[in-house]
Design an enzyme around this catalytic site. Structure first.
Site, mmCIF file in Angstrom:
data_model
loop_
_atom_site.group_PDB
_atom_site.id
_atom_site.type_symbol
_atom_site.label_atom_id
_atom_site.label_comp_id
_atom_site.label_asym_id
_atom_site.label_seq_id
_atom_site.Cartn_x
_atom_site.Cartn_y
_atom_site.Cartn_z
ATOM 1 N N CYS A 197 0.733 -1.158 -0.101
ATOM 2 C CA CYS A 197 0.051 -0.157 -0.007
ATOM 3 C C CYS A 197 0.855 1.289 0.033
ATOM 4 O O CYS A 197 0.285 2.319 -0.243
ATOM 5 C CB CYS A 197 -0.992 0.097 1.301
ATOM 6 S SG CYS A 197 -2.168 -1.310 1.223
ATOM 7 N N HIS A 255 -3.350 6.712 2.003
ATOM 8 C CA HIS A 255 -3.653 5.691 1.651
ATOM 9 C C HIS A 255 -5.095 5.174 2.259
ATOM 10 O O HIS A 255 -5.221 5.330 3.449
ATOM 11 C CB HIS A 255 -2.658 4.479 1.897
ATOM 12 C CG HIS A 255 -3.084 3.142 1.918
ATOM 13 N ND1 HIS A 255 -3.877 2.629 0.897
ATOM 14 C CD2 HIS A 255 -3.342 2.253 2.867
ATOM 15 C CE1 HIS A 255 -4.159 1.399 1.039
ATOM 16 N NE2 HIS A 255 -4.033 1.022 2.331
ATOM 17 N N ASN A 283 -10.494 -0.705 -0.030
ATOM 18 C CA ASN A 283 -8.976 -0.358 0.013
ATOM 19 C C ASN A 283 -8.406 -0.986 -1.387
ATOM 20 O O ASN A 283 -8.217 -2.201 -1.490
ATOM 21 C CB ASN A 283 -8.305 -1.115 1.180
ATOM 22 C CG ASN A 283 -6.748 -1.040 1.384
ATOM 23 O OD1 ASN A 283 -5.916 -0.741 0.304
ATOM 24 N ND2 ASN A 283 -6.302 -1.381 2.619
#
Length: 344
Positions: A115, A257, A287
């Protein structure tokens, strides 16, 4: 190569999501979960997933095309793809993406930092442009985590979605809008077990034993990851602001993020900034791993939450463990994003 004095300047932004929408209600029909359970823990109500036969490169190409169009560019000296779900373990996916974008012959490689991959890729391109090696670059974050999630894992399947986002960067002056500054990156390999896919690499393959089925899927230790993400992203945002010469109150937007709505709120509290300075699209896309920052940028640009002249910090946290952030004054550009979800 010597430092030329050039800075990497953001000049284009593109994003892409696969058309298929997977809602919380859809998941509730497949797993022991509910819309209320998912929303209360993650803030997510739906996510996009690829269709059978699609791959990460397909999303990356679409996002890259849009970033090139946004920048009114047809060339790039470098293509860097941030992904943890490449089309194949070998070779890297970036050369294929570059070829399909018509950028044959340019340097193209993958960056794997989960990520944090998009921030690490920006850091890499910053160095390539500053050294004089490249005058322009395409940085793409793309992941298809739906392909590595255990079918019966209600936690990970509720969190992750597929997508891609890209920025086009050119060589420019450090004083102009869009110039990246205040870069910070870090890692802690002693906690690598918190976020991992255990099987498929040389560690497992060298044993000569078949992989356990559960080890072929992504796993994450939720509670410790939450604490690590909040602590390290908050510290990185502060350090990047300091390196950029900004007091914290001068930051107009912090685009993090999109891991979890509660993580975003906790980081806002840690750095003592209002929650409305943290754009978020996690409710709509989940996500999306390395794609999450550019996708959030594209959404914020489209809805007016991100405008030219604002001081912006981008920040990520992911497996490795890795984390990082970078600052810029947002430039005057037109982002080209994905089509709305069907029925939206």
């Amino acid at each position: 190569m010597r430092d030329t004095g050039w800075a990497a300047v953001v000049a284009g932004l593109g994003a892409w999501l696969p058309p298929t929408v997977l809602t919380n209600a859809d998941l509730a029909g497949q797993l022991d979960t509910s819309d209320e359970w998912i929303r209360s823990r993650t803030g997510i109500r739906q996510r996009r997933v690829i269709a059978p036969g699609e791959a990460t490169s397909d999303l990356a190409v679409e996002a890259g095309l849009r970033a090139l169009k946004s920048a009114e560019a047809s060339e790039a000296d470098v293509v860097v793809l941030a992904t943890s779900t490449p089309d194949h373990p070998c070779p890297a996916t970036a050369p294929d993406v570059a070829d399909r974008l018509g950028l044959m012959g340019v340097a193209a490689f993958d960056v794997s930092a989960v990520c944090t991959g998009f921030v690490y890729a920006l850091g890499t391109v910053t160095g390539l442009i500053a050294s004089g090696y490249a005058r322009s670059a395409l940085v793409i974050g793309a992941d298809t985590f739906s392909t590595i999630l255990a079918p019966n894992d209600r936690t990970t399947r509720a969190i992750f979605g597929d997508g891609a986002g890209a920025v086009y960067l050119r060589a420019g002056l450090a004083t102009e809008p869009g110039a990246l500054c205040g870069l910070h990156m870090g890692s802690d390999g002693s906690r690598s077990e918190l976020i991992e896919v255990r099987a498929g690499g040389s560690r497992q393959r060298s044993t000569g034993r078949p992989a356990e089925p559960a080890d072929t899927y992504f796993t994450m230790a939720g509670r410790p990851v939450f604490a690590q993400a909040v602590r390290n992203m908050a510290a990185s945002v502060r350090r990047t602001a300091q390196r950029a010469g900004w007091d914290m109150h001068m930051i107009d937007r912090v685009v993090l993020h999109q891991a979890n709505a509660r993580i975003l709120a906790a980081v806002a509290d840690q750095v003592d900034l209002p929650a409305d300075r943290f754009p978020s699209n996690i409710d709509r896309v989940g996500n999306t791993v390395a794609a999450s920052i550019p996708l959030a940028l594209a959404d914020a640009s489209a809805d007016g939450g991100l405008t030219a002249g604002q001081r912006v910090v981008l920040g990520g946290f992911g497996g490795g463990l890795t984390w990082g952030s970078v600052a810029l004054v947002w430039p005057d550009l037109t982002a080209i994003g994905p089509e709305p979800a069907p029925g939206a």
